[in-house]
Design a protein around this motif. Sequence first.
Motif, short mmCIF file in Angstrom:
data_model
loop_
_atom_site.label_atom_id
_atom_site.label_comp_id
_atom_site.label_asym_id
_atom_site.label_seq_id
_atom_site.Cartn_x
_atom_site.Cartn_y
_atom_site.Cartn_z
N LEU A 31 77.36 63.17 65.02
CA LEU A 31 78.12 62.07 65.67
C LEU A 31 79.70 62.41 65.41
O LEU A 31 80.16 61.66 65.01
N GLU A 32 80.35 63.41 66.17
CA GLU A 32 81.49 63.61 66.30
C GLU A 32 82.53 63.83 64.87
O GLU A 32 83.53 62.95 64.36
N GLY A 33 81.95 64.55 64.45
CA GLY A 33 82.18 64.35 62.93
C GLY A 33 81.25 64.25 61.42
O GLY A 33 81.51 64.10 60.64
N LEU A 34 80.50 63.27 62.17
CA LEU A 34 79.54 62.43 61.19
C LEU A 34 77.96 62.77 61.35
O LEU A 34 78.05 62.89 62.70
N ILE A 35 77.32 63.68 60.75
CA ILE A 35 76.35 64.02 60.34
C ILE A 35 75.65 63.02 59.58
O ILE A 35 75.55 62.87 58.47
N LEU A 36 74.31 63.18 60.43
CA LEU A 36 73.14 61.84 59.94
C LEU A 36 71.80 62.71 60.59
O LEU A 36 71.83 63.44 61.14
N PRO A 37 70.80 62.64 59.52
CA PRO A 37 71.16 62.22 58.25
C PRO A 37 71.82 62.94 57.06
O PRO A 37 72.86 64.01 57.33
N HIS A 38 72.57 62.54 55.91
CA HIS A 38 73.40 63.06 55.33
C HIS A 38 72.78 65.08 55.09
O HIS A 38 71.86 64.79 54.74
N PRO A 39 73.77 65.62 55.44
CA PRO A 39 72.93 66.74 54.79
C PRO A 39 72.89 67.44 54.08
O PRO A 39 71.62 68.38 53.64
N ARG A 40 73.15 66.92 52.31
CA ARG A 40 73.34 67.92 51.62
C ARG A 40 71.98 66.86 50.61
O ARG A 40 71.56 66.62 49.53
N ALA A 41 71.83 65.57 51.02
CA ALA A 41 70.78 64.22 50.08
C ALA A 41 69.68 64.88 49.88
O ALA A 41 68.90 64.22 48.56
N ALA A 42 68.72 65.68 50.80
CA ALA A 42 67.69 66.02 50.75
C ALA A 42 67.82 66.85 49.22
O ALA A 42 66.93 66.75 48.96
N GLU A 43 67.89 67.36 49.13
CA GLU A 43 68.03 68.25 47.63
C GLU A 43 68.79 67.92 46.40
O GLU A 43 69.11 68.21 45.58
N ARG A 44 68.91 66.32 46.28
CA ARG A 44 69.34 65.73 45.70
C ARG A 44 68.89 65.09 44.68
O ARG A 44 68.61 63.95 45.46
N ARG A 45 68.42 65.18 43.97
CA ARG A 45 67.65 64.09 42.76
C ARG A 45 68.24 62.83 42.35
O ARG A 45 67.78 61.77 42.64
N PHE A 46 69.22 62.70 42.16
CA PHE A 46 69.99 61.83 41.88
C PHE A 46 69.65 60.63 43.19
O PHE A 46 70.51 59.34 43.24
N VAL A 47 70.10 61.44 44.76
CA VAL A 47 69.79 60.21 45.70
C VAL A 47 67.99 60.06 46.28
O VAL A 47 67.79 58.64 46.41
N MET A 48 67.39 61.04 46.29
CA MET A 48 65.63 60.76 46.66
C MET A 48 65.36 60.70 45.54
O MET A 48 64.12 59.51 45.36
N GLY A 49 65.44 59.94 44.64
CA GLY A 49 64.58 60.01 43.20
C GLY A 49 64.79 58.45 43.21
O GLY A 49 64.09 57.77 42.98
N PRO A 50 66.18 57.48 43.15
CA PRO A 50 66.42 56.85 43.60
C PRO A 50 65.48 56.29 44.84
O PRO A 50 65.04 54.39 45.08
N LEU A 51 66.33 56.28 45.97
CA LEU A 51 64.94 56.49 47.53
C LEU A 51 63.78 56.44 46.67
O LEU A 51 62.96 54.85 47.68
#
Length: 185
Positions: free
Chosen positions: A133-153
């Motif tokens: 979206l004009e420089g804002l990439i959704l969903p966050h491009p690296r979140a799925a690789e990060r346990r410190f994001v996906m674990g809390p989610l």
Amino acid sequence: MEKPGPDNRSTTPVPLDGAAGLDDAIVVALGCNDPGPWRDCREALEAALARFRAEGIDVVARSSWWRSAAWPDPEDPPFLNGVVIVRTGLDPHALMAALGRIEEVFGRRRGAANAPRTLDLDLIAYGRVSGDLEGLILPHPRAAERRFVMGPLAEIAPAWRHPGGDTAESLARRASIGKDARPLP
């Protein structure tokens, strides 16, 4: 069994009106490994959450705080991370601007990538919006690789689905970055 968060809000998985509610979920990740003027990162993150409302962001669900080694340099101070699901009338760009203002108030200075920071707020997902979206990439491009994001989610919305089809729970199990991330007792 319901597990209270630091402010006594539940961190039990929330249905958010079933699968359709999760499709609309706006997910924000928080992180800190430099408490700045606060006593510790937990206090800094709680203070950051308290500012959300002033920016027109309502927290509807939140994870517990998770500790993990700094990445990619484990010699840096460890991180405290969490995830919130929010409601807002802000569009994705306006929400990013609001998150940036909160980071500024908390002394966030952008410099070297992955350097220690007082506050890191990332827009992980904005409902089912997907793409650049004009420089804002959704969903966050690296979140799925990060346990410190996906674990809390996964703690609060295990059935949330990434556009790739995997659930937060599945992504948390397979995450390749921050494998040591664990919720605080």
